[in-house]
Scaffold this active site. Sequence first.
Site, PDB file in Angstrom:
ATOM      1  N   LYS A 165       0.848  -1.206   0.000  1.00  0.00           N
ATOM      2  CA  LYS A 165       0.000   0.000   0.000  1.00  0.00           C
ATOM      3  C   LYS A 165       0.879   1.250   0.000  1.00  0.00           C
ATOM      4  CE  LYS A 165      -0.260  -0.335   5.041  1.00  0.00           C
ATOM      5  NZ  LYS A 165      -1.044  -0.909   6.152  1.00  0.00           N
TER       6      LYS A 165
ATOM      7  N   TYR B 293      14.332  30.126  10.335  1.00  0.00           N
ATOM      8  CA  TYR B 293      13.029  30.750  10.612  1.00  0.00           C
ATOM      9  C   TYR B 293      12.805  30.881  12.109  1.00  0.00           C
ATOM     10  CZ  TYR B 293      11.026  30.470   5.871  1.00  0.00           C
ATOM     11  OH  TYR B 293      10.741  30.639   4.544  1.00  0.00           O
TER      12      TYR B 293
HETATM   13  C1  LIG Z   1      -0.270  -1.790   6.898  1.00  0.00           C
HETATM   14  C2  LIG Z   1      -0.849  -3.092   7.307  1.00  0.00           C
HETATM   15  C3  LIG Z   1      -0.043  -4.238   7.411  1.00  0.00           C
HETATM   16  C4  LIG Z   1       1.459  -4.192   7.343  1.00  0.00           C
HETATM   17  O1  LIG Z   1       1.911  -3.858   8.629  1.00  0.00           O
HETATM   18  P1  LIG Z   1       3.479  -3.740   8.983  1.00  0.00           P
HETATM   19  O2  LIG Z   1       3.460  -3.350  10.412  1.00  0.00           O
HETATM   20  O3  LIG Z   1       4.020  -2.682   8.095  1.00  0.00           O
HETATM   21  O4  LIG Z   1       4.084  -5.069   8.746  1.00  0.00           O
HETATM   22  C5  LIG Z   1      -0.668  -5.457   7.616  1.00  0.00           C
HETATM   23  N1  LIG Z   1      -2.015  -5.532   7.765  1.00  0.00           N
HETATM   24  C6  LIG Z   1      -2.815  -4.443   7.738  1.00  0.00           C
HETATM   25  C7  LIG Z   1      -4.272  -4.603   7.915  1.00  0.00           C
HETATM   26  C8  LIG Z   1      -2.257  -3.186   7.517  1.00  0.00           C
HETATM   27  O5  LIG Z   1      -3.051  -2.106   7.507  1.00  0.00           O
END
Ligand SMILES: *Cc1c(COP(=O)(O)O)cnc(C)c1O
Length: 379
Positions: free
Chosen positions: A49, A270
């Site tokens: 993702k 800044y």
């Molecule tokens: C993002 C996500 C993962 C991956 O998790 P990691 O901690 O990056 O291994 C797995 N399952 C779900 C439902 C997620 O949202």
Amino acid sequence: MSLKTPDGLPAELNGGAGGYLGIDLGALRDNYIALSERAAPAKTSAVVKANAYGLGASEVTRTLYEAGCRDFFVAIAREAFDLHPLLADDVHIYILNGLLPGSETLCAEHGFIPVLNSPQQIENWANAARDTGKFLPAVLQFDTGMSRLGLSPDEAHALAESPDVLKYFDLRYLMSHLACADEPDNPANDAQLSVLGEMTALFPDVPVCFANSGGIFMGGDYRQALVRPGIALYGGAPNAERPSPMKPVISLHVAVIQTRTVPAGTQIGYGGTATAETEMRLATLSAGYADGLPRALSNRGSVWFNGIRLPITGRVSMDSIIVDISALPEGALGIGDYVEVIGPHQSLDELAADAGTIAYEILTGLGRRYQRQYSGGVS
Ligand SMILES: *Cc1c(COP(=O)(O)O)cnc(C)c1O
């Protein structure tokens, strides 16, 4: 005169970028194989993702496919549409957030596998199955203690009592997600595992998908049939309390665009949040919070050059950062040199800790202005 680059490439080839983001696809592959071995006999999927946590969904999925991965999780349907043309027919693309109303038919035609998180999503997917006259693949998620996505225990019982709607589905997995997998000793993990056992028992003979990266390191009961690592593939620590056992996948080097010497009493950056207490030598770097280096690093974080730590001084700007280079010999660092932001001296997790955040947020925020250099990939 040609500018210097970290790997000796002529600067014309970097498209004018202020920094280089190195992505080691060989390390990614090794991490996938190490996780698969640890998870066996469970199968190992990959969570890709958010553009594979910012590293490039296309390069990442191609590398993982070559390493044997056939199950890819994205968060939303748009990501599935982007990924689909890049992948062979024997992969499964799962959509973690499930589907928004109206996208079901198109997703069904593409063979995507939604994670059904609510009675409404179940109903809408069943309607799409009726409309298309096909069994549709699906994953059913239970909320075992995170209150984010998935059927509550009551909803799961109600479904088990009138399971008619399930006859429209080719149910691939029952799924849930751990809220505290980065803290293996947190009792919430065992509590979730035990709720998972109760809920999956309502739907016998369907394989279970549970562990994220942290879960893979928590023992056999957590691994079930299919594991879903994300961060560990990309080199981040699966356990928040320990250094990452995974190979680092990314490195980040940023260019120096100006150096100066300022007298004691000079304000820096800044808001003048830093003031030189003595004469100081400063370098300005060509990346800022628009490049994913959080403003929270202001007066806290650091970069490295030749093994020497250079503290970030003053506020991080949108496109630049000022660092204190007084610890370096005079003239050691100049315009066109590159300093290490992530690399052998400073891990992704260390940078994230300095910014008061987690590796996930750093990775997904790295932005588009760096020159990306992939290495170790399949040709
Ligand atoms: C993002 C996500 C993962 C991956 O998790 P990691 O901690 O990056 O291994 C797995 N399952 C779900 C439902 C997620 O949202």
